[in-house]
Design a protein around this motif. Structure first.
Motif, PDB file in Angstrom:
ATOM      1  N   LEU B  95      28.511-121.025  -9.688  1.00  0.00           N
ATOM      2  CA  LEU B  95      29.320-122.232  -9.569  1.00  0.00           C
ATOM      3  C   LEU B  95      28.961-123.006  -8.306  1.00  0.00           C
ATOM      4  CD1 LEU B  95      32.832-121.029 -10.720  1.00  0.00           C
ATOM      5  CD2 LEU B  95      31.121-122.309 -11.972  1.00  0.00           C
ATOM      6  N   LEU B  96      28.838-122.247  -7.232  1.00  0.00           N
ATOM      7  CA  LEU B  96      28.503-122.848  -5.953  1.00  0.00           C
ATOM      8  C   LEU B  96      27.193-123.618  -6.057  1.00  0.00           C
ATOM      9  CD1 LEU B  96      28.963-120.683  -2.778  1.00  0.00           C
ATOM     10  CD2 LEU B  96      27.970-122.941  -2.827  1.00  0.00           C
ATOM     11  N   LEU B 100      26.596-127.588  -5.325  1.00  0.00           N
ATOM     12  CA  LEU B 100      25.621-128.088  -4.362  1.00  0.00           C
ATOM     13  C   LEU B 100      24.605-128.997  -5.038  1.00  0.00           C
ATOM     14  CD1 LEU B 100      25.178-124.845  -2.295  1.00  0.00           C
ATOM     15  CD2 LEU B 100      25.942-127.039  -1.409  1.00  0.00           C
ATOM     16  N   VAL B 103      26.220-132.343  -5.647  1.00  0.00           N
ATOM     17  CA  VAL B 103      26.279-133.142  -4.423  1.00  0.00           C
ATOM     18  C   VAL B 103      24.892-133.677  -4.090  1.00  0.00           C
ATOM     19  CG1 VAL B 103      26.752-133.094  -1.974  1.00  0.00           C
ATOM     20  CG2 VAL B 103      28.242-131.875  -3.536  1.00  0.00           C
ATOM     21  N   ILE B 118      32.274-135.725  -5.081  1.00  0.00           N
ATOM     22  CA  ILE B 118      32.223-134.360  -4.570  1.00  0.00           C
ATOM     23  C   ILE B 118      33.542-133.639  -4.809  1.00  0.00           C
ATOM     24  CG2 ILE B 118      32.086-132.981  -2.468  1.00  0.00           C
ATOM     25  CD1 ILE B 118      30.085-135.001  -1.415  1.00  0.00           C
ATOM     26  N   LEU B 119      34.637-134.298  -4.439  1.00  0.00           N
ATOM     27  CA  LEU B 119      35.934-133.639  -4.579  1.00  0.00           C
ATOM     28  C   LEU B 119      36.216-133.314  -6.046  1.00  0.00           C
ATOM     29  CD1 LEU B 119      38.053-135.578  -1.948  1.00  0.00           C
ATOM     30  CD2 LEU B 119      37.044-133.297  -1.793  1.00  0.00           C
ATOM     31  N   ILE B 122      34.106-130.305  -6.999  1.00  0.00           N
ATOM     32  CA  ILE B 122      34.679-129.066  -6.458  1.00  0.00           C
ATOM     33  C   ILE B 122      35.886-128.651  -7.275  1.00  0.00           C
ATOM     34  CG2 ILE B 122      35.723-127.983  -4.446  1.00  0.00           C
ATOM     35  CD1 ILE B 122      32.839-128.612  -4.030  1.00  0.00           C
ATOM     36  N   LEU B 125      34.937-127.018 -10.450  1.00  0.00           N
ATOM     37  CA  LEU B 125      34.377-125.680 -10.336  1.00  0.00           C
ATOM     38  C   LEU B 125      35.338-124.704  -9.688  1.00  0.00           C
ATOM     39  CD1 LEU B 125      30.866-126.786  -9.134  1.00  0.00           C
ATOM     40  CD2 LEU B 125      31.526-126.039 -11.414  1.00  0.00           C
ATOM     41  N   HIS B 126      36.150-125.208  -8.773  1.00  0.00           N
ATOM     42  CA  HIS B 126      36.955-124.327  -7.935  1.00  0.00           C
ATOM     43  C   HIS B 126      38.095-123.703  -8.706  1.00  0.00           C
ATOM     44  CE1 HIS B 126      38.358-122.470  -4.487  1.00  0.00           C
ATOM     45  NE2 HIS B 126      39.171-123.375  -4.032  1.00  0.00           N
TER      46      HIS B 126
END
Lengths: 244, 244
Positions: B95-96, B100, B103, B118-119, B122, B125-126
């Motif tokens: 996910l990370l 990335l 972004v 970006i937010l 995240i 995915l977060h």
DNA sequence: TATAAAACACCACGTAACGTGATGTTCAAT
DNA sequence: ATTGAACATCACGTTACGTGGTGTTTTATA
């Protein structure tokens, strides 16, 4: 304006963390009450959200601080660096998973913890293959070694399981008559899995087999191959060939 | 018998580490000189090697200590637990990496850092997808949501790149006449990539498209879909259909 | 408006696995 | 006997906070 408690609830970040971010100057409240209580404004909330996003991406607070005050160029660089780190870490974890699987199977089949196997496995995965396959140097060329490493990389969980089990079965039945049907089946099973793992690259497999036979010490082929196993396979092969 | 310096060189472990392991009782030297210098015997070396192997496998020193003094049963459990941890960590890193990459592409295409994108990324995915796709709740059923999540999981680096670029290209050419050839090509490119990512599950894609059109706020489809893009695609689609 | 309860600020110590000196002692070779 | 290398031991630093304490400010209630 949020008090620290409200902001904490809003974002799910603990008060202590906000305390800390204030302390190190990462997210400071834009104002305070006359009594000294922190008051966070909208911009502060935005800054915190950005910090959390970057944190999720794996940056340290130190890095985040500098990233948030830097230019585009720096951004791209940071992201790329982080991407590479993540990829490397993923590779490491893949190896780690293999090692753990190996240990797990070794416990399953051997009925206990076998340190020689574990240590060999770690060696295979931990350091570069050069060092491990050092003993093969005289029998295998560089190309072969790389291919073998590729085989190792390709190996799935099932491959590993079947491979270790096939080896273990042979160990358990070393006493069998090499000319017996059962012995032939064990050897066949071993050979089948080897074929599968080597994707029918018979030349490579042949080279490795040669090398294994010539080695004086124990060999390693994704699993410690003791002389006994090799001897067993050899004798079965001899009988089989003779019969043919 | 090894002195601490010899052992350090032999194993590549620093003296401080050996110091520490002695201090916490993980690896104690089996004897000392009259002057108090540590002397490590063969068993000590073996113990150290085992510790290092377990460390490589990701266990904490605390865990290692207890593992080395425990039974088989405990072993199996520890290994299984560790395996699960490693697998989870790998998922997290996947996910990370996606985040990335997102972004990175967003910087590449938008020419700078776009925080909303970006937010959103995240967020996607977060947290669990439920929360993010909340706004779709009224338009998509549970099954659709899960499928969309699966699509997200399947997405490769190239998919992501092409997707973001296709979206970006449209953003850059919003002013184009919907009936122009160029506009059609842009829309086609977008649709092609969508098809690819959805593996021709046209029904699912249709549902998502419906939902996107009906949303009042900005939608998200692995990338923030602003009204402009949707509007553009809609108008191109209208012209094209009308012409047919 | 007085008072109690809740929220807050600030301080200090703890975490894991060592790294990095500093100081004083022991060993090995001369 | 001397000297330089190796060693033992101590102590503080590292990251990103958790935990708990004390004393103050704010808020809710009477």
């Amino acid at each position: 304006m949020y008090t620290i408690g409200k902001l904490s609830k809003e974002t799910g970040v603990t008060k202590r963390t906000l305390d800390y971010y204030d302390e190190i100057g990462l997210v400071n409240p834009s104002s305070r009450t006359s009594g000294g209580h922190r008051l966070y404004g909208e911009e502060d909330v935005m800054r915190l959200e950005r910090v959390l996003a970057l944190k999720y991406m794996g940056f340290s607070l130190e890095q985040i601080k500098s990233i948030l005050e830097s230019s585009k160029l720096n951004w791209k660089q940071s992201i790329q660096q982080q991407l590479e780190m993540v990829k490397k870490e993923q590779e490491r974890l893949k190896l780690l998973e293999q090692a753990l699987l190996g240990v797990s199977y070794s416990i399953e089949f051997e009925g206990g913890v076998s340190w020689p196997i574990i240590l060999n496995m770690i060696k295979i995965l931990h350091q570069d293959p050069e060092e491990v396959f050092e003993q093969y140097q005289q029998y295998l060329d560089h190309e072969d070694m790389n291919k073998i490493k590729a085989v190792n990389d390709r190996m799935t969980e099932e491959d590993m399981h079947e491979w270790m089990q096939a080896n273990y079965e042979i160990k358990k039945h070393l006493h069998l008559d090499p000319s017996s049907e059962q012995a032939l089946q064990l050897a066949q099973r071993w050979a089948d899995q080897a074929e599968r793992m080597f994707e029918s690259d018979d030349e490579l497999l042949g080279d490795l087999w040669e090398a294994l036979q010539n080695l004086e010490e124990e060999g390693i082929a994704f699993y410690p191959m003791d002389k006994e196993i090799i001897g067993f396979l050899k004798s079965v092969l001899a009988v089989h060939k003779g019969a043919k």
